[in-house]
Design an enzyme around this catalytic site. Structure first.
Site, PDB file in Angstrom:
ATOM      1  N   LEU A 140     -33.225  10.253  12.005  1.00 14.46           N
ATOM      2  CA  LEU A 140     -33.038  10.892  10.701  1.00 14.46           C
ATOM      3  C   LEU A 140     -32.044  10.077   9.893  1.00 14.46           C
ATOM      4  O   LEU A 140     -30.944   9.808  10.357  1.00 14.46           O
ATOM      5  CB  LEU A 140     -32.476  12.308  10.887  1.00 14.46           C
ATOM      6  CG  LEU A 140     -33.206  13.216  11.876  1.00 14.46           C
ATOM      7  CD1 LEU A 140     -32.408  14.499  12.112  1.00 14.46           C
ATOM      8  CD2 LEU A 140     -34.597  13.545  11.348  1.00 14.46           C
TER       9      LEU A 140
ATOM     10  N   LYS B 238     -33.318   3.854  20.658  1.00 11.85           N
ATOM     11  CA  LYS B 238     -32.438   4.301  19.578  1.00 11.85           C
ATOM     12  C   LYS B 238     -31.438   3.209  19.172  1.00 11.85           C
ATOM     13  O   LYS B 238     -31.287   2.873  17.998  1.00 11.85           O
ATOM     14  CB  LYS B 238     -31.709   5.569  20.031  1.00 11.85           C
ATOM     15  CG  LYS B 238     -30.586   6.006  19.142  1.00 11.85           C
ATOM     16  CD  LYS B 238     -31.092   6.507  17.799  1.00 11.85           C
ATOM     17  CE  LYS B 238     -29.940   6.705  16.848  1.00 11.85           C
ATOM     18  NZ  LYS B 238     -30.269   7.553  15.738  1.00 11.85           N
TER      19      LYS B 238
ATOM     20  N   ASN C  32     -31.619   0.898  15.536  1.00 12.03           N
ATOM     21  CA  ASN C  32     -30.521   0.841  14.560  1.00 12.03           C
ATOM     22  C   ASN C  32     -29.940  -0.571  14.465  1.00 12.03           C
ATOM     23  O   ASN C  32     -29.626  -1.052  13.375  1.00 12.03           O
ATOM     24  CB  ASN C  32     -29.422   1.840  14.921  1.00 12.03           C
ATOM     25  CG  ASN C  32     -29.698   3.216  14.308  1.00 12.03           C
ATOM     26  OD1 ASN C  32     -30.705   3.402  13.628  1.00 12.03           O
ATOM     27  ND2 ASN C  32     -28.820   4.167  14.551  1.00 12.03           N
TER      28      ASN C  32
ATOM     29  N   GLY D  55     -26.440  -6.285  -0.457  1.00 12.74           N
ATOM     30  CA  GLY D  55     -25.381  -5.488  -1.058  1.00 12.74           C
ATOM     31  C   GLY D  55     -24.050  -5.787  -0.414  1.00 12.74           C
ATOM     32  O   GLY D  55     -23.819  -6.892   0.096  1.00 12.74           O
TER      33      GLY D  55
ATOM     34  N   GLY E 280     -22.727   0.931   6.071  1.00 18.99           N
ATOM     35  CA  GLY E 280     -21.679   1.823   6.574  1.00 18.99           C
ATOM     36  C   GLY E 280     -22.332   3.029   7.209  1.00 18.99           C
ATOM     37  O   GLY E 280     -23.472   2.960   7.669  1.00 18.99           O
TER      38      GLY E 280
ATOM     39  N   CYS F 120     -23.679   5.813  11.723  1.00 14.52           N
ATOM     40  CA  CYS F 120     -24.623   5.350  12.751  1.00 14.52           C
ATOM     41  C   CYS F 120     -24.607   3.842  12.967  1.00 14.52           C
ATOM     42  O   CYS F 120     -24.299   3.380  14.065  1.00 14.52           O
ATOM     43  CB  CYS F 120     -26.029   5.803  12.391  1.00 14.52           C
ATOM     44  SG  CYS F 120     -26.118   7.579  12.119  1.00 14.52           S
TER      45      CYS F 120
ATOM     46  N   LYS G 137     -21.364   2.089  14.335  1.00 11.74           N
ATOM     47  CA  LYS G 137     -21.071   2.593  15.672  1.00 11.74           C
ATOM     48  C   LYS G 137     -22.142   2.126  16.678  1.00 11.74           C
ATOM     49  O   LYS G 137     -21.814   1.645  17.763  1.00 11.74           O
ATOM     50  CB  LYS G 137     -21.053   4.124  15.589  1.00 11.74           C
ATOM     51  CG  LYS G 137     -20.740   4.863  16.858  1.00 11.74           C
ATOM     52  CD  LYS G 137     -20.860   6.361  16.631  1.00 11.74           C
ATOM     53  CE  LYS G 137     -22.310   6.752  16.481  1.00 11.74           C
ATOM     54  NZ  LYS G 137     -22.775   7.912  17.146  1.00 11.74           N
TER      55      LYS G 137
ATOM     56  N   LYS H  79     -23.663   5.947   1.259  1.00 13.38           N
ATOM     57  CA  LYS H  79     -24.942   5.694   0.607  1.00 13.38           C
ATOM     58  C   LYS H  79     -25.197   6.855  -0.338  1.00 13.38           C
ATOM     59  O   LYS H  79     -24.501   7.875  -0.254  1.00 13.38           O
ATOM     60  CB  LYS H  79     -26.075   5.547   1.629  1.00 13.38           C
ATOM     61  CG  LYS H  79     -26.362   6.807   2.448  1.00 13.38           C
ATOM     62  CD  LYS H  79     -27.396   6.544   3.509  1.00 13.38           C
ATOM     63  CE  LYS H  79     -28.701   7.202   3.200  1.00 13.38           C
ATOM     64  NZ  LYS H  79     -29.699   7.107   4.252  1.00 13.38           N
TER      65      LYS H  79
ATOM     66  N   ARG I 285     -18.107   8.543   6.225  1.00 15.02           N
ATOM     67  CA  ARG I 285     -17.797   7.825   7.457  1.00 15.02           C
ATOM     68  C   ARG I 285     -18.166   6.339   7.331  1.00 15.02           C
ATOM     69  O   ARG I 285     -19.271   5.992   6.965  1.00 15.02           O
ATOM     70  CB  ARG I 285     -18.524   8.468   8.647  1.00 15.02           C
ATOM     71  CG  ARG I 285     -17.860   9.774   9.054  1.00 15.02           C
ATOM     72  CD  ARG I 285     -18.608  10.464  10.169  1.00 15.02           C
ATOM     73  NE  ARG I 285     -19.848  11.053   9.713  1.00 15.02           N
ATOM     74  CZ  ARG I 285     -20.686  11.736  10.484  1.00 15.02           C
ATOM     75  NH1 ARG I 285     -20.410  11.884  11.766  1.00 15.02           N
ATOM     76  NH2 ARG I 285     -21.788  12.259   9.991  1.00 15.02           N
TER      77      ARG I 285
HETATM   78  C1  UGA Z   1     -29.635   5.330  10.048  1.00 17.34           C
HETATM   79  C2  UGA Z   1     -31.108   5.051  10.364  1.00 17.34           C
HETATM   80  O1  UGA Z   1     -31.783   4.597   9.178  1.00 17.34           O
HETATM   81  C3  UGA Z   1     -31.802   6.287  10.918  1.00 17.34           C
HETATM   82  O2  UGA Z   1     -33.129   5.955  11.315  1.00 17.34           O
HETATM   83  C4  UGA Z   1     -31.017   6.792  12.139  1.00 17.34           C
HETATM   84  O3  UGA Z   1     -31.596   7.956  12.693  1.00 17.34           O
HETATM   85  C5  UGA Z   1     -29.592   7.094  11.716  1.00 17.34           C
HETATM   86  O4  UGA Z   1     -28.990   5.890  11.209  1.00 17.34           O
HETATM   87  C6  UGA Z   1     -28.857   7.595  12.934  1.00 17.34           C
HETATM   88  O5  UGA Z   1     -28.662   6.823  13.877  1.00 17.34           O
HETATM   89  O6  UGA Z   1     -28.582   8.793  13.028  1.00 17.34           O
HETATM   90  P1  UGA Z   1     -28.306   6.371   7.980  1.00 17.34           P
HETATM   91  O7  UGA Z   1     -27.103   5.733   8.582  1.00 17.34           O
HETATM   92  O8  UGA Z   1     -28.236   7.780   7.585  1.00 17.34           O
HETATM   93  O9  UGA Z   1     -29.571   6.256   8.973  1.00 17.34           O
HETATM   94  O10 UGA Z   1     -28.670   5.574   6.638  1.00 17.34           O
HETATM   95  P2  UGA Z   1     -29.515   4.263   6.250  1.00 17.34           P
HETATM   96  O11 UGA Z   1     -30.391   4.603   5.132  1.00 17.34           O
HETATM   97  O12 UGA Z   1     -30.158   3.650   7.423  1.00 17.34           O
HETATM   98  O13 UGA Z   1     -28.382   3.300   5.677  1.00 17.34           O
HETATM   99  C7  UGA Z   1     -27.337   2.790   6.483  1.00 17.34           C
HETATM  100  C8  UGA Z   1     -26.496   1.813   5.701  1.00 17.34           C
HETATM  101  O14 UGA Z   1     -27.223   0.619   5.431  1.00 17.34           O
HETATM  102  C9  UGA Z   1     -26.035   2.311   4.334  1.00 17.34           C
HETATM  103  O15 UGA Z   1     -24.686   1.951   4.148  1.00 17.34           O
HETATM  104  C10 UGA Z   1     -26.935   1.597   3.344  1.00 17.34           C
HETATM  105  O16 UGA Z   1     -26.334   1.422   2.086  1.00 17.34           O
HETATM  106  C11 UGA Z   1     -27.138   0.279   4.056  1.00 17.34           C
HETATM  107  N1  UGA Z   1     -28.388  -0.430   3.661  1.00 17.34           N
HETATM  108  C12 UGA Z   1     -29.586   0.098   3.957  1.00 17.34           C
HETATM  109  C13 UGA Z   1     -28.295  -1.662   3.025  1.00 17.34           C
HETATM  110  O17 UGA Z   1     -27.196  -2.185   2.762  1.00 17.34           O
HETATM  111  N2  UGA Z   1     -29.465  -2.316   2.710  1.00 17.34           N
HETATM  112  C14 UGA Z   1     -30.683  -1.810   2.993  1.00 17.34           C
HETATM  113  O18 UGA Z   1     -31.697  -2.473   2.687  1.00 17.34           O
HETATM  114  C15 UGA Z   1     -30.756  -0.568   3.628  1.00 17.34           C
END
Ligand code: UGA
Length: 442
Positions: free
Chosen positions: A149, A200, A204, A249, A253, A256, A259, A316, A323
């Site tokens: 998620l 998992k 990630n 970018g 952060g 998930c 960590k 985001k 966090r």
């Molecule tokens: C992430 C995973 O996408 C989920 O599949 C997973 O279940 C979750 O971790 C978890 O382990 O619980 P999340 O951390 O909520 O989800 O958000 P993301 O959309 O994946 O973004 C993570 C970070 O990457 C953000 O800081 C976002 O700004 C950055 N990001 C994302 C980028 O800098 N560039 C991108 O192209 C995509």
């Protein structure tokens, strides 16, 4: 329909609970913080997650909240562990909340399946099995069912999963978990527990690797006069690569990626393997946040006494989660340089995480008399940032776009100076003019 117990009312527990209720199951969520349970019983959600309030409202009659573990366990076909597993000082996973759940399983029926949703190191399944046996719960089966998620789209992700991973060493227990998801139209992947745990972490880490990769491409683009957004478009159309997670970018952060990448690094290290690639992914991400500071210095010189507005503070958009938000590192670097830092976010309330930063209610307040505005998080509200009103409010109309949210040309036409990440129109990009090589006379 089944009765399901959920331990933990954080992001994962609440979304999973509401999702299973929407699939028709009776769900009892157990949470140790009484105030949180009171809030939930009164119909108030303790987190901001788009769509979750609607899912709760529509399925209220199938959702119970309690502090009493026995209520979550009683009659449950499956009990899901959705507690936090933050990093310890050593960077390993702190599993203390998981062990507390195991202590709270008194009264669990022997045919109940215990399901791990929390992100845990590979090998945790074996440790949990042993811990269950020590507590006389030999008959309780164990399944690993990692969550995928993403915050901000978590309810959609639950209802429309790319896949459901079920790791079990006991086929019948795996069948129970598969059956709970039967109404979802998704590929179910069955495997052993350790492999599910690794899926998992690897998923990630791979997504994080793509981000660090495109960020390094962006940094090279700046030196050679290419535009990373165009490059990402060109890469992403290759069906073997795909377009996702190629947005350059200021780095990733959240609770998930940082960590989990570190969990994987340490898991490998603790097992005697030096995982070079994930080390690089982490280092690139750390440095990427700091590049904003040098971009500001290029335009402003010394930052002491300069007023900088950080726009978007959550890690985001569409979440209030702070966090490991890049804004925290950025603010602290800027304050260390002697800058005056102002911050704005439509939802996140960072409290003590941004000590020394003046928090503003509106974007206009944040940018007033500022020497630069930095887009840290790509909230939709910031798409209209480049306006005459904002330009006139700023002392120096400079936008550093840490998420490549704005159209550089349109921004510059309005009289702003603009710096993106890896974008060709940056005044600092492009190869230096080189003279024609001198020809030796024949
Ligand atoms: C992430 C995973 O996408 C989920 O599949 C997973 O279940 C979750 O971790 C978890 O382990 O619980 P999340 O951390 O909520 O989800 O958000 P993301 O959309 O994946 O973004 C993570 C970070 O990457 C953000 O800081 C976002 O700004 C950055 N990001 C994302 C980028 O800098 N560039 C991108 O192209 C995509």
């Amino acid at each position: 329909m089944s009765k399901i117990g959920i331990f933990g009312a954080g992001y994962v527990g609440l979304v999973t609970g509401a999702g299973f209720a929407a699939l028709g199951h009776d769900v009892t969520i157990r949470e140790i913080v009484p105030e949180r349970v009171d809030e939930l019983q009164a119909g108030r959600l303790p987190i901001y997650e788009p769509g979750l309030d609607k899912l709760f409202e529509q399925n209220r009659e199938r959702l119970q909240f309690t502090t009493a573990p026995e209520e979550a366990v009683e009659g449950a076909e499956a009990v899901f562990v959705c507690v936090g597993t933050p990093a310890t000082y050593s960077g390993d996973a702190d599993l203390s909340a998981v062990w507390t759940v195991l202590d709270d399983l008194q009264g669990i029926a022997s045919d109940t399946v215990l399901v791990m949703k929390s992100t845990v190191p590979v090998g945790t399944g074996d440790r949990v099995r042993a811990a269950l046996d020590t507590r006389g719960l030999n008959e309780v089966s164990y399944v690993s069912n990692p969550e995928f998620l993403a915050e901000g789209s978590a309810t959609h992700d639950f209802m429309n999963p790319d896949r459901i991973v079920i790791g079990s060493d006991d086929e019948a227990a795996g069948d129970v978990v598969e059956e709970l998801h039967a109404k979802l139209d998704a590929t179910v992947v069955r495997m052993d527990v350790a492999s599910a745990e690794m899926v998992k972490l690897a998923a990630n880490a791979f997504l994080a690797t793509r981000i660090s990769f495109i960020n390094e491409i962006a940094n090279v683009c700046e030196l050679v006069g290419a535009d990373v957004d165009e490059v990402a478009r060109g890469i992403g159309l290759d069906h073997r690569l795909g377009p996702h997670f190629l947005r350059a970018g200021i780095g990733f952060g959240g609770s998930c990626f940082p960590k989990d990448v570190s969990f994987l690094k340490l898991l490998a290290g603790n097992s005697g393997y030096h995982f070079q690639l994930v080390n690089a992914v982490i280092e690139v991400n750390e440095l990427q946040k700091r590049r904003v500071v040098s971009k500001l210095q290029k335009h402003l010189g010394q930052l002491a006494g300069k007023r900088i507005a950080l726009l978007g503070l959550a890690f985001k958009p569409n979440t209030d989660d702070m966090r490991e938000a890049p804004s925290i590192v950025l603010a602290s670097r800027l304050l260390a340089e002697g800058a005056e830092v102002r911050g704005w976010d439509p939802v996140a309330r960072p409290g003590g995480l941004l000590t020394g930063v003046a928090l503003c209610d509106t974007v206009l307040d944040a940018v007033r008399d500022a020497d630069a505005a930095v887009i840290v998080t790509e909230w939709d509200e910031l798409r209209e940032l480049a306006s005459p009103e904002v330009r006139d409010a700023m002392r120096n109309p400079l936008i550093v776009d840490g998420r490549n949210l704005l159209d550089p040309k349109a921004v510059e036409q309005l009289g702003f100076s603009y710096e993106g990440i890896g974008r060709a129109s940056s005044p600092f990009s492009g190869l230096p003019e080189t003279a024609e090589p001198e020809r030796k006379p024949a």
